[in-house]
Scaffold this active site. Structure first.
Site, PDB file in Angstrom:
ATOM      1  N   HIS A   1     -13.182   2.307  -6.414  1.00 17.65           N
ATOM      2  CA  HIS A   1     -12.952   2.849  -5.070  1.00 17.65           C
ATOM      3  C   HIS A   1     -14.041   3.859  -4.733  1.00 17.65           C
ATOM      4  O   HIS A   1     -14.543   4.562  -5.615  1.00 17.65           O
ATOM      5  CB  HIS A   1     -11.572   3.514  -5.021  1.00 17.65           C
ATOM      6  CG  HIS A   1     -10.971   3.563  -3.647  1.00 17.65           C
ATOM      7  ND1 HIS A   1     -11.384   2.745  -2.611  1.00 17.65           N
ATOM      8  CD2 HIS A   1      -9.978   4.330  -3.125  1.00 17.65           C
ATOM      9  CE1 HIS A   1     -10.669   3.012  -1.534  1.00 17.65           C
ATOM     10  NE2 HIS A   1      -9.812   3.972  -1.815  1.00 17.65           N
TER      11      HIS A   1
ATOM     12  N   ASP B   1       0.017  10.621   1.719  1.00 18.33           N
ATOM     13  CA  ASP B   1       0.004   9.733   0.539  1.00 18.33           C
ATOM     14  C   ASP B   1      -0.287  10.585  -0.702  1.00 18.33           C
ATOM     15  O   ASP B   1      -1.405  10.621  -1.199  1.00 18.33           O
ATOM     16  CB  ASP B   1      -1.084   8.668   0.774  1.00 18.33           C
ATOM     17  CG  ASP B   1      -1.201   7.674  -0.368  1.00 18.33           C
ATOM     18  OD1 ASP B   1      -0.230   7.544  -1.144  1.00 18.33           O
ATOM     19  OD2 ASP B   1      -2.258   7.027  -0.480  1.00 18.33           O
TER      20      ASP B   1
ATOM     21  N   SER C   1       0.808  -1.218   0.000  1.00 16.23           N
ATOM     22  CA  SER C   1       0.000   0.000   0.000  1.00 16.23           C
ATOM     23  C   SER C   1       0.842   1.270   0.000  1.00 16.23           C
ATOM     24  O   SER C   1       1.751   1.423   0.819  1.00 16.23           O
ATOM     25  CB  SER C   1      -0.868  -0.039   1.273  1.00 16.23           C
ATOM     26  OG  SER C   1      -1.278   1.245   1.658  1.00 16.23           O
TER      27      SER C   1
HETATM   28  C1  SPV Z   1      -3.646   2.465  -0.309  1.00 20.25           C
HETATM   29  O1  SPV Z   1      -3.744   1.671   0.640  1.00 20.25           O
HETATM   30  O2  SPV Z   1      -2.597   3.064  -0.574  1.00 20.25           O
HETATM   31  C2  SPV Z   1      -4.808   2.731  -1.165  1.00 20.25           C
HETATM   32  C3  SPV Z   1      -6.150   2.567  -0.608  1.00 20.25           C
HETATM   33  O3  SPV Z   1      -4.608   3.102  -2.294  1.00 20.25           O
HETATM   34  S1  SPV Z   1      -6.721   4.126  -0.075  1.00 20.25           S
HETATM   35  O4  SPV Z   1      -5.756   4.705   0.798  1.00 20.25           O
HETATM   36  O5  SPV Z   1      -8.016   3.923   0.573  1.00 20.25           O
HETATM   37  O6  SPV Z   1      -6.902   4.958  -1.280  1.00 20.25           O
HETATM   38 MG    MG Z   2      -2.688   3.880  -2.576  1.00 24.28          MG
END
Ligand code: SPV
Ligand code: MG
Length: 290
Positions: A186, A54, A42
């Site tokens: 998603h 992220d 992830s």
């Molecule tokens: C991740 O785990 O990096 C994903 C899922 O892409 S989410 O964070 O829900 O987008």
């Molecule tokens: Mg991701």
């Protein structure tokens, strides 16, 4: 048998595979012991491990380094979260070569622009690529893989971007036509209705993947009832579980003025020795150290 074939066979045999997020070799070992079918490398979890958002801040090299370390400690197939593929279709070609060499069984590529913004953030700036451009990235991934079982999973962020079900279905169909083996849909709605509705409306030729991070009520029984979802990824549960455990223990140590209470509620060091395979090291010591 390749890990990719192993993952495909498991999906065919079970109908639904459970893939747990791993941000470290230790978390991968724990996921394997718990009985998951595969690991999710992830982007969110690795970013959080570095204390970063992220948002394409982690490099491909950092992600690959961790993925190789994970692959070295687990026999489970790895589904790599390669975000937007690190650029355009040419970057995707390079990424697929590198991820396949690193021992990955599958990649998930999302149709957002680079740099991406994490999906679940409220008011996230979610910009999507033109469909044709993303189809080019999928085609590049499919034509680059050397193992025909290596899975290319196309992820559409149409629902995340608020573009609605019709756009999400159109994108999913276009990506399947471009050769994607599966489509990841998603959603950040707290209620699973959006995903259930998409799944019922999906007429594509390939199965679906979901990441029930925002809508936890969609459990395996409900997922199976939908019929066309073959993979569920527990996308941020590793880092959240680890954070919960560390917050609790660390706060108690400060509050108690020592470790006299907390030590009974956490694993003993012998359990860490077991996970580190200390018995093997000890045997090697006996055998080789002279
Ligand atoms: C991740 O785990 O990096 C994903 C899922 O892409 S989410 O964070 O829900 O987008
Ligand atoms: Mg991701």
């Amino acid at each position: 048998m390749s890990k990719a074939k192993q993952l495909r066979d498991r999906m065919a045999e079970r109908g639904l595979v459970h893939i747990m997020a791993a941000h470290s070799p230790l978390s991968a070992i724990l996921a394997e012991e718990a009985g998951f079918d595969g690991l999710w490398a992830s982007g969110f979890e690795l970013s959080a491990l570095y204390g970063l958002a992220d948002m394409s801040l982690i490099t491909m090299t950092q992600h690959l380094d961790m993925l190789r370390a994970i692959a070295g400690q687990s026999s489970l197939p790895i589904v790599a979260d390669i975000d937007t593929g690190y650029g355009n279709a040419l970057n995707v070609i390079h990424a697929i070569r590198e991820y396949e060499k690193a021992g990955t069984a599958a990649v998930v590529i999302e149709d957002k622009t680079f740099p991406k913004v994490t999906s679940l953030a409220a008011d996230g700036r979610q910009e999507l690529l033109r469909i044709e451009e993303f189809q080019g990235k999928i085609e590049a991934a499919v034509s680059t893989r050397s193992d025909p079982d290596f899975l290319v999973i196309a992820r559409t962020e149409a629902l995340i971007a608020g573009l609605g079900e019709e756009e999400a279905l159109k994108r999913g169909m276009a990506y399947a036509e471009a050769g994607a083996d599966m489509v990841l849909i998603h959603s950040k709605k707290k209620d699973p209705a959006e995903i259930e509705s998409f799944s019922r409306a999906w007429k594509g030729i390939v199965p679906l993947v979901i990441v029930p991070n925002a809508y936890p009520e969609l459990n395996a029984t409900r997922i199976r009832a939908l019929g066309n979802i073959k993979m569920t990824i527990y996308g941020n549960y590793g880092i959240r579980a680890a954070t919960t455990a560390m917050q609790d223990a660390f706060r108690r140590i400060i509050a108690d003025g020592g470790v006299q209470n907390v030590h009974k509620d956490i694993v003993p060091v012998e359990e860490i020795f077991r996970l580190q395979k200390m018995d093997e090291v000890k045997a090697d010591e006996k055998r080789f150290l002279r």
